[in-house]
Scaffold this motif. Sequence first.
Motif, PDB file in Angstrom:
ATOM      1  N   MET A   1      -9.294   3.042   4.515  1.00 31.04           N
ATOM      2  CA  MET A   1      -8.599   4.188   5.022  1.00 31.04           C
ATOM      3  C   MET A   1      -9.042   5.392   4.218  1.00 31.04           C
ATOM      4  N   THR A   2      -9.400   6.458   4.895  1.00 27.43           N
ATOM      5  CA  THR A   2      -9.774   7.697   4.220  1.00 27.43           C
ATOM      6  C   THR A   2      -9.055   8.843   4.896  1.00 27.43           C
ATOM      7  N   THR A   3      -8.319   9.618   4.111  1.00 28.02           N
ATOM      8  CA  THR A   3      -7.614  10.772   4.630  1.00 28.02           C
ATOM      9  C   THR A   3      -7.354  11.758   3.506  1.00 28.02           C
ATOM     10  N   ARG A   4      -6.823  12.912   3.868  1.00 27.42           N
ATOM     11  CA  ARG A   4      -6.392  13.898   2.882  1.00 27.42           C
ATOM     12  C   ARG A   4      -4.913  13.698   2.623  1.00 27.42           C
ATOM     13  N   SER A   5      -4.519  13.879   1.391  1.00 24.37           N
ATOM     14  CA  SER A   5      -3.112  13.787   1.039  1.00 24.37           C
ATOM     15  C   SER A   5      -2.905  14.505  -0.281  1.00 24.37           C
ATOM     16  N   THR A   6      -1.682  14.934  -0.511  1.00 22.02           N
ATOM     17  CA  THR A   6      -1.410  15.698  -1.716  1.00 22.02           C
ATOM     18  C   THR A   6      -1.360  14.847  -2.971  1.00 22.02           C
ATOM     19  N   SER A   7      -0.883  13.617  -2.865  1.00 17.13           N
ATOM     20  CA  SER A   7      -0.853  12.749  -4.041  1.00 17.13           C
ATOM     21  C   SER A   7      -1.077  11.306  -3.614  1.00 17.13           C
ATOM     22  N   THR A   8      -1.592  10.526  -4.548  1.00 17.31           N
ATOM     23  CA  THR A   8      -1.850   9.115  -4.274  1.00 17.31           C
ATOM     24  C   THR A   8      -0.558   8.380  -3.957  1.00 17.31           C
ATOM     25  N   GLY A   9       0.480   8.604  -4.759  1.00 17.39           N
ATOM     26  CA  GLY A   9       1.762   7.943  -4.528  1.00 17.39           C
ATOM     27  C   GLY A   9       2.334   8.281  -3.167  1.00 17.39           C
ATOM     28  N   GLU A  10       2.235   9.522  -2.762  1.00 15.98           N
ATOM     29  CA  GLU A  10       2.737   9.950  -1.462  1.00 15.98           C
ATOM     30  C   GLU A  10       1.938   9.294  -0.335  1.00 15.98           C
ATOM     31  N   LEU A  11       0.630   9.212  -0.479  1.00 20.61           N
ATOM     32  CA  LEU A  11      -0.191   8.572   0.546  1.00 20.61           C
ATOM     33  C   LEU A  11       0.179   7.099   0.692  1.00 20.61           C
ATOM     34  N   ILE A  12       0.333   6.396  -0.402  1.00 16.67           N
ATOM     35  CA  ILE A  12       0.694   4.979  -0.346  1.00 16.67           C
ATOM     36  C   ILE A  12       2.057   4.806   0.321  1.00 16.67           C
ATOM     37  N   ARG A  13       3.010   5.674   0.004  1.00 12.08           N
ATOM     38  CA  ARG A  13       4.326   5.610   0.635  1.00 12.08           C
ATOM     39  C   ARG A  13       4.216   5.837   2.137  1.00 12.08           C
ATOM     40  N   LEU A  14       3.438   6.827   2.546  1.00 18.43           N
ATOM     41  CA  LEU A  14       3.263   7.117   3.966  1.00 18.43           C
ATOM     42  C   LEU A  14       2.520   5.986   4.682  1.00 18.43           C
ATOM     43  N   MET A  15       1.551   5.371   4.008  1.00 15.74           N
ATOM     44  CA  MET A  15       0.841   4.243   4.610  1.00 15.74           C
ATOM     45  C   MET A  15       1.789   3.068   4.845  1.00 15.74           C
ATOM     46  N   ARG A  16       2.630   2.773   3.871  1.00 17.31           N
ATOM     47  CA  ARG A  16       3.595   1.683   4.053  1.00 17.31           C
ATOM     48  C   ARG A  16       4.521   1.980   5.227  1.00 17.31           C
ATOM     49  N   ALA A  17       5.023   3.212   5.289  1.00 13.92           N
ATOM     50  CA  ALA A  17       5.914   3.607   6.385  1.00 13.92           C
ATOM     51  C   ALA A  17       5.201   3.536   7.735  1.00 13.92           C
ATOM     52  N   ALA A  18       3.893   3.744   7.748  1.00 10.01           N
ATOM     53  CA  ALA A  18       3.109   3.726   8.991  1.00 10.01           C
ATOM     54  C   ALA A  18       2.754   2.308   9.439  1.00 10.01           C
ATOM     55  N   GLY A  19       3.007   1.317   8.588  1.00 10.77           N
ATOM     56  CA  GLY A  19       2.747  -0.067   8.980  1.00 10.77           C
ATOM     57  C   GLY A  19       1.572  -0.734   8.299  1.00 10.77           C
ATOM     58  N   PHE A  20       1.015  -0.122   7.266  1.00  8.70           N
ATOM     59  CA  PHE A  20      -0.064  -0.750   6.504  1.00  8.70           C
ATOM     60  C   PHE A  20       0.545  -1.687   5.467  1.00  8.70           C
ATOM     61  N   THR A  21      -0.127  -2.818   5.211  1.00  9.18           N
ATOM     62  CA  THR A  21       0.337  -3.760   4.196  1.00  9.18           C
ATOM     63  C   THR A  21      -0.807  -4.077   3.236  1.00  9.18           C
ATOM     64  N   GLY A  22      -0.439  -4.643   2.080  1.00 13.49           N
ATOM     65  CA  GLY A  22      -1.445  -5.027   1.089  1.00 13.49           C
ATOM     66  C   GLY A  22      -2.233  -3.835   0.584  1.00 13.49           C
ATOM     67  N   ILE A  23      -1.557  -2.741   0.323  1.00 14.50           N
ATOM     68  CA  ILE A  23      -2.219  -1.491  -0.068  1.00 14.50           C
ATOM     69  C   ILE A  23      -2.580  -1.526  -1.544  1.00 14.50           C
ATOM     70  N   ASP A  24      -3.853  -1.225  -1.835  1.00 18.02           N
ATOM     71  CA  ASP A  24      -4.317  -1.092  -3.212  1.00 18.02           C
ATOM     72  C   ASP A  24      -4.290   0.381  -3.591  1.00 18.02           C
ATOM     73  N   GLU A  25      -4.570   0.660  -4.842  1.00 18.45           N
ATOM     74  CA  GLU A  25      -4.602   2.047  -5.294  1.00 18.45           C
ATOM     75  C   GLU A  25      -5.686   2.836  -4.579  1.00 18.45           C
ATOM     76  N   SER A  26      -5.446   4.123  -4.478  1.00 17.62           N
ATOM     77  CA  SER A  26      -6.405   5.022  -3.834  1.00 17.62           C
ATOM     78  C   SER A  26      -7.438   5.506  -4.836  1.00 17.62           C
ATOM     79  N   ARG A  27      -8.610   5.797  -4.308  1.00 17.71           N
ATOM     80  CA  ARG A  27      -9.656   6.458  -5.090  1.00 17.71           C
ATOM     81  C   ARG A  27      -9.706   7.882  -4.572  1.00 17.71           C
ATOM     82  N   VAL A  28      -9.518   8.837  -5.466  1.00 16.57           N
ATOM     83  CA  VAL A  28      -9.476  10.245  -5.085  1.00 16.57           C
ATOM     84  C   VAL A  28     -10.886  10.811  -5.050  1.00 16.57           C
ATOM     85  N   LEU A  29     -11.205  11.444  -3.935  1.00 17.00           N
ATOM     86  CA  LEU A  29     -12.477  12.143  -3.777  1.00 17.00           C
ATOM     87  C   LEU A  29     -12.224  13.637  -3.957  1.00 17.00           C
ATOM     88  N   ALA A  30     -13.243  14.432  -3.820  1.00 14.23           N
ATOM     89  CA  ALA A  30     -13.082  15.884  -3.912  1.00 14.23           C
ATOM     90  C   ALA A  30     -12.266  16.392  -2.720  1.00 14.23           C
TER      91      ALA A  30
END
Length: 152
Positions: A1-30
């Motif tokens: 999954m690749t998207t823009r988001s303000t923070s890693t924690g917020e993205l993971i929370r939104l992914m869980r709410a959207a129905g994603f499971t088994g989420i690992d930490e995000s790698r931040v790009l530019a």
Amino acid sequence: MTTRSTSTGELIRLMRAAGFTGIDESRVLAEDWQVTDFAEAGRRSLANLVQSVGAPAVMVSFLDSDVGFVEALTPDGNGWEGLLNRETAKSYEIPLERFPVESAVAGAIAWSVVAGLTPDEEAVRQALTGSALFAEELSSALLVALGLPDAA
């Protein structure tokens, strides 16, 4: 999954709410882009996430590291689908006609422009038609071709 988001924690929370499971930490790009690995996604998970984040996203689901199924959406609902490692997909009897290359290339370029990126059309085509031992290699090449900063 690749998207823009303000923070890693917020993205993971939104992914869980959207129905994603088994989420690992995000790698931040530019430019606030993030790449996040996940185990599974529901049928509408990508659409739910794009709506929540309000930013374009691209998702690649892998079949045994042999084949990659690409899906991308923008907040206005425009999207595209593609297939990575087409030759290998034949051995799985995946109907290639469901993933026309030129349609995927056009959709990928349009998605990239809406996302504010600078795509390389020939590199996108190569990623969508190329072969590799692992589909993840083609996924990385596709992200670079879409113009995602620091995706290499």
